[in-house]
Each structure stands twice: as structure tokens, then as C-alpha cells.
Scaffold this active site. Structure first.
Site, short mmCIF file in Angstrom:
data_model
loop_
_atom_site.label_atom_id
_atom_site.label_comp_id
_atom_site.label_asym_id
_atom_site.label_seq_id
_atom_site.Cartn_x
_atom_site.Cartn_y
_atom_site.Cartn_z
N GLU A 196 -35.89 3.58 4.82
CA GLU A 196 -37.30 3.63 4.43
C GLU A 196 -37.99 4.74 5.21
OE1 GLU A 196 -38.84 -0.69 3.49
OE2 GLU A 196 -37.95 -0.64 5.49
N HIS A 202 -31.83 -8.95 2.55
CA HIS A 202 -31.50 -7.97 1.51
C HIS A 202 -30.09 -7.39 1.65
CE1 HIS A 202 -35.66 -8.39 0.68
NE2 HIS A 202 -36.08 -7.62 1.65
#
Ligand code: NAD
Length: 484
Positions: free
Chosen positions: A216, A240
Site C-alpha cells: 500500500e 487478508h
């Protein structure tokens, strides 16, 4: 191409926390897009329920603003928006008190599918579950949807599961991990289990290693204090990355059904070996011209929480013995890019004289940006002048072959909410899976908390700490490039 969309029954969807960030950014715009594509049967209603005192008209105006901001290209459909807003109501409610519950009870119907989205802090889950029953709103077929974080360790996850189980059966509980709602993640299963090609080579005889990266570019600014109590391991890996790992590593389920798939995922988590401390790299980003350092964002100058983690793990079963799985995720990295790569072994022998390059087949599943799947294959470089080999990606998304609308896929949240309404739990985490994931991550986290492990620094806008590169280099491998 004939598309087969499973029909949806008329429903009431109650969004607790309907005025919150998640509802405004994802749930409401997502439902608007489903409405436009005809998946909201006539008579279905969405009821916002949150603490703010406002009436339905004000909530509709808030919903219209949210759709304008986050609805994408569909947000320009004025007629569609007007019709959609007529399906929306609002009730001011106190999750911890009595206010609003009688009104909600009068509004929610018993003869349609009932879904209650708990888009509030987990501390409210028990209050909502209990009041839904005390006020005789929920019934034996109601569904509840809960969001991450699902606990912060095994003990709290067990407590949360027990709280929900006191009021709802497991078949009524939908724990969202929006990574599972991504089109490409499901395509991964189609590619794996819908083709003869891949399954025979999906094992330690042919696979060299697997890597999963979720990078990210955002910092933790604005939620630093919250994030500092969590860190990359709890915030990203436990849920995740582990879900992606499960899908890539699981045995073929006997059918694509909720328990069949989740049973296989659970077996993967249970077969994960403990990770040696030297196989984990934790990091914190430094300040740069674009923003402050992690510790400044977290407002904790001595923080030992990681904004980056990379690790090598092993699955102890016949299929994967000896195959390393490298996972990495971090904030403030070079690009926003998530990818799973199955890297196949080198050829044992080459027949092409003079070709010394290392040709490898790599199946890569990109979750963002540009969701898609491609297979790196080696071919002859076109043209005269002898046999020169070149590696090229074979695009397996085939958007062209599937027609102009093929790329127009619903967002993960939209798909998952419709699955809730259809009563399909396949893409949701079961309680035992969540607990097993915590049981694996807890000792790792406890280990570095006890050792007061200090995360390594890394440059903002980079690929993470140098040690993460070394984790691979030591094994004679390298991370795939993080590309925007
Ligand atoms: P938020 O703080 O923006 O909104 C919280 C909502 O809860 C508001 O609508 C508020 O009115 C309501 N609320 C608070 N106290 C209440 C009470 N006593 N009674 C009734 N309603 C009350 O939070 P958010 O970002 O929308 O997140 C909601 C949940 O989803 C959290 O558990 C969060 O961890 C999770 N989540 C959020 C995101 C995201 O992108 N925002 C992503 C993943 C998970």
C-alpha cells in the site's frame, strides 16, 4: 455468452453504523450499483441505523452525497439515484440503550430476507445481537454481517465468536474479508479447479515457491493511534494474506460449497508451521518529503509496532512440503499493488544452445491495480537470426474474448452483500477459521512483544527494509517487482 445471475429475494438490509465511513464509502454506493443492475427486487429496503439524530430525508441526502463521492461512473444516473433513494430509510438508534429499537422493529419485515450489517466497532456486536432478539426483530433466518477486526488475538476472537453464537447460528453469521469478494480471487479458483492444466503441477514437484505481496502507498495518518495497537500482522496478515494463502494452497474441495471450501481452508491454516524469528522481517517507514515517519503518524515516539512485515512460512503437508510461501505487506511502499505469484521450478535441462537465461513459468494473480491473471511463458523471439528465447505474459483474463461488458465486474463489497442476501457463505470466514488464524499468529506476535523486537527502518516509497530483500536472496530467490 450467457450469463447466469442467481436471483435475489426481496430483502430488508439494516446497516448499523449507516452514517459511518465504511457505509458511505463502500456499502451504500455498492448497493446503488446493484440497484442499477437490477439486483434489488422491488419492495426491498435499506435502513440506515446509527447514533446520529436525523430523519430519513437527511439520510437520503447523505447517501446521495456518498454516491456522488464514491459511486464511480454510475453516480451520474439521476433517475436511478432518485428511485434508489426511495428504497432507503433511517432510524436513529442507540446500540447500548433502548432508543430507536421499537421503531426499527416496526420497520423491519418478518416475511422477507433480513440482513443486519454490523458496520460499527466490534465492542457493539454483542449489544446489537442481543437487542435484535430482545426486541423480537431478528428471526431464525436473519443474517448478520460483521467486519474486521475480528478480535486482536485468539482469546478476544473466541469471546467475539461466543458473543455472536449466543444469539445467532454459525449459518447466520457472515464475517467479511473483502479480499475474498474480488473477481480475480474467484477467477483464481476457476483457473485452478476448472482446468486440467494446472492441478497436476500444483505441488512441490513443480512449484518452486509462492509469493504474496499486498503493498500500500498510504500511511497510517489519521488512524495512527488505532493502528499502533494493531500493526501489519494483525491488520493484514492474520486475515487478508492468510485467506489468499488458503485459497492458493488448499486441496480441491469436493464442490464449491460454503463448508466444503472452508473445511479445506481450515486444513491449510492448521498445517502452517510456526515461523522461525529469523524468517520474519518487521519494519517501520521513515519520514520523507511527502509525509512523517510511522512513529510520528502513530504519535508514539517509542512505538514497536510494524507498518511492514515479510515472512517465509511452510505448510506441512504432502502437497507443499519444502515449498516456501513468502508473504509481505506494508504501508507507504513504492506502489499500491497486490499480487499472488506461483513461481514454477526451472527447466532441468535446455536444448537451446547459447540460451543461458533462467526461464520460469510464473502464474501471477493481480488483485490491484488492473485485476487480472497472467502466465509467464517462454517463446521464440520472433524474426530471423536463430533461436532466441523470450519470456512473455499470457493474459488469462481474456476480457476481449468475453465481450465488452466482461471488465464491468461488481466491487468486492457489492458481491459479498448480495451473497449475504442469497444466503451463500462460501466467500465468508467461518468462526473456526478465524480462530485457527489467530492461533497461528498469536505466538509470533507474543514472541516479538516479549523480545521487544525493534522493527527495521525503511524508506517511504520503497519496497520495505533491506532485510526483507535478504530473506529471499539468502534462498537464491527474489521478490517480484512492485509495479503501479
Ligand atoms: P465510523 O467511526 O466511521 O462509523 C461508526 C458508526 O457507528 C457511525 O455510523 C456511528 O453513528 C455508529 N455508532 C457509534 N456508536 C453507536 C451507538 N452507541 N449506537 C449506534 N450506532 C453507533 O466507523 P467505520 O470506519 O465506518 O467502521 C465501522 C466498522 O467497520 C468498524 O468495526 C471498522 O473496524 C470496520 N471496518 C471499516 C473499514 C473502513 O474502510 N472504514 C474497513 C474495514 C473494516
Amino acid at each position: 455468452m450467457v450469463s447466469r445471475v442467481i436471483p435475489v429475494e426481496t430483502f430488508d438490509l439494516v446497516i448499523f453504523g449507516g452514517t459511518g465511513d465504511l457505509a458511505r464509502r463502500k456499502i451504500l454506493p455498492g448497493m446503488f450499483r446493484r440497484f442499477l443492475s437490477g439486483q434489488m427486487p422491488q419492495g426491498s429496503r435499506i435502513i440506515g441505523a446509527a447514533r446520529s439524530e436525523m430523519d430519513s430525508a437527511a439520510f437520503r441526502a447523505m447517501t446521495a452525497d456518498a454516491i456522488a463521492a464514491f459511486g464511480g461512473k454510475e453516480s451520474h444516473d439521476k433517475k436511478g439515484l432518485k428511485d434508489f433513494l426511495q428504497c432507503i430509510d433511517y432510524i436513529a438508534i442507540d446500540a447500548k440503550g433502548d432508543a430507536g429499537w421499537a421503531e426499527l422493529g416496526a420497520m423491519v419485515r418478518q416475511d422477507v430476507v433480513q440482513s443486519f450489517y454490523f458496520s460499527v466497532a466490534p465492542a457493539f456486536f454483542g449489544d446489537l445481537a442481543e437487542r435484535l432478539h430482545r426486541n423480537k426483530i431478528a428471526n431464525a433466518d436473519s443474517r448478520i454481517v460483521v467486519e474486521k477486526p475480528f478480535g486482536r488475538d485468539l482469546e478476544s476472537a473466541r469471546a467475539l465468536n461466543a458473543t455472536l453464537a449466543a444469539h445467532f447460528d454459525e449459518r447466520q453469521i457472515y464475517r467479511i474479508d473483502h479480499y475474498l469478494g474480488k473477481e480475480t480471487v474467484q477467477n483464481l479458483m476457476a483457473v485452478r479447479f476448472g482446468n486440467m492444466l494446472f492441478e497436476p503441477i500444483w505441488n512441490n514437484h513443480y512449484v518452486d515457491h509462492i509469493q504474496i505481496t499486498v503493498a500500500e502507498t498510504v500511511s497510517v495518518e489519521g488512524r495512527g493511534a488505532y493502528y499502533d495497537k494493531s500493526g501489519a500482522m494483525r491488520d493484514m496478515v492474520q486475515n487478508h494474506l492468510m485467506q489468499l494463502l488458503c485459497l492458493i494452497a488448499m486441496e480441491p474441495p469436493s464442490q464449491f460449497g460454503a463448508d466444503e471450501v472452508r473445511d479445506e481452508k481450515l486444513k491449510v491454516i492448521r498445517a502452517l508451521q510456526p515461523v522461525e524469528p529469523q524468517h520474519i522481517v518487521r519494519g517501520q517507514y521513515d519520514a520523507d518529503a511527502l509525509g512523517p515517519s510511522y512513529r510520528e503518524d502513530a504519535e508514539n515516539p517509542r512505538s514497536l509496532t510494524e507498518s511492514f512485515v515479510a515472512m517465509k512460512c511452510h505448510i506441512a503437508n504432502w502437497r507443499w512440503a519444502g515449498v516456501p510461501f513468502y508473504l509481505r505487506t506494508g504501508k507507504r511502499m513504492k506502489a499500491r499493488a497486490s499480487e499472488i505469484s506461483v513461481v514454477f521450478k526451472d527447466l532441468g535441462h535446455t536444448i537451446f544452445e547459447g540460451d543461458e537465461a533462467r526461464h520460469r513459468n510464473i502464474l501471477s494473480i493481480r488483485l490491484q491495480p488492473n485485476e487480472g491473471i497472467d502466465l509467464q511463458v517462454t517463446i521464440k523471439e520472433p524474426g530471423p537470426g536463430g533461436m532466441r528465447l523470450v519470456d512473455v505474459p499470457l493474459d488469462m483474463t481474456f476480457a476481449d474474448a468475453l465481450g465488452p461488458d466482461a471488465g464491468d465486474v461488481p466491487d468486492a463489497y457489492e458481491r459479498l452483500i448480495m451473497d449475504v442476501i442469497r444466503g451463500n457463505q462460501t466467500l465468508f470466514m467461518r468462526g473456526d477459521e478465524v480462530e485457527a488464524a489467530w492461533a497461528w499468529t498469536d505466538p509470533l506476535i507474543q514472541g516479538w512483544e516479549e523480545r521487544e523486537d525493534v522493527p527495521k527502518h525503511y524508506e517511504a516509497g520503497s519496497t520495505g527494509p533491506e532485510d526483507a530483500l535478504m530473506l529471499m536472496h539468502r534462498d537464491g530467490r527474489k521478490w517480484r517487482e512492485i509495479k503501479a
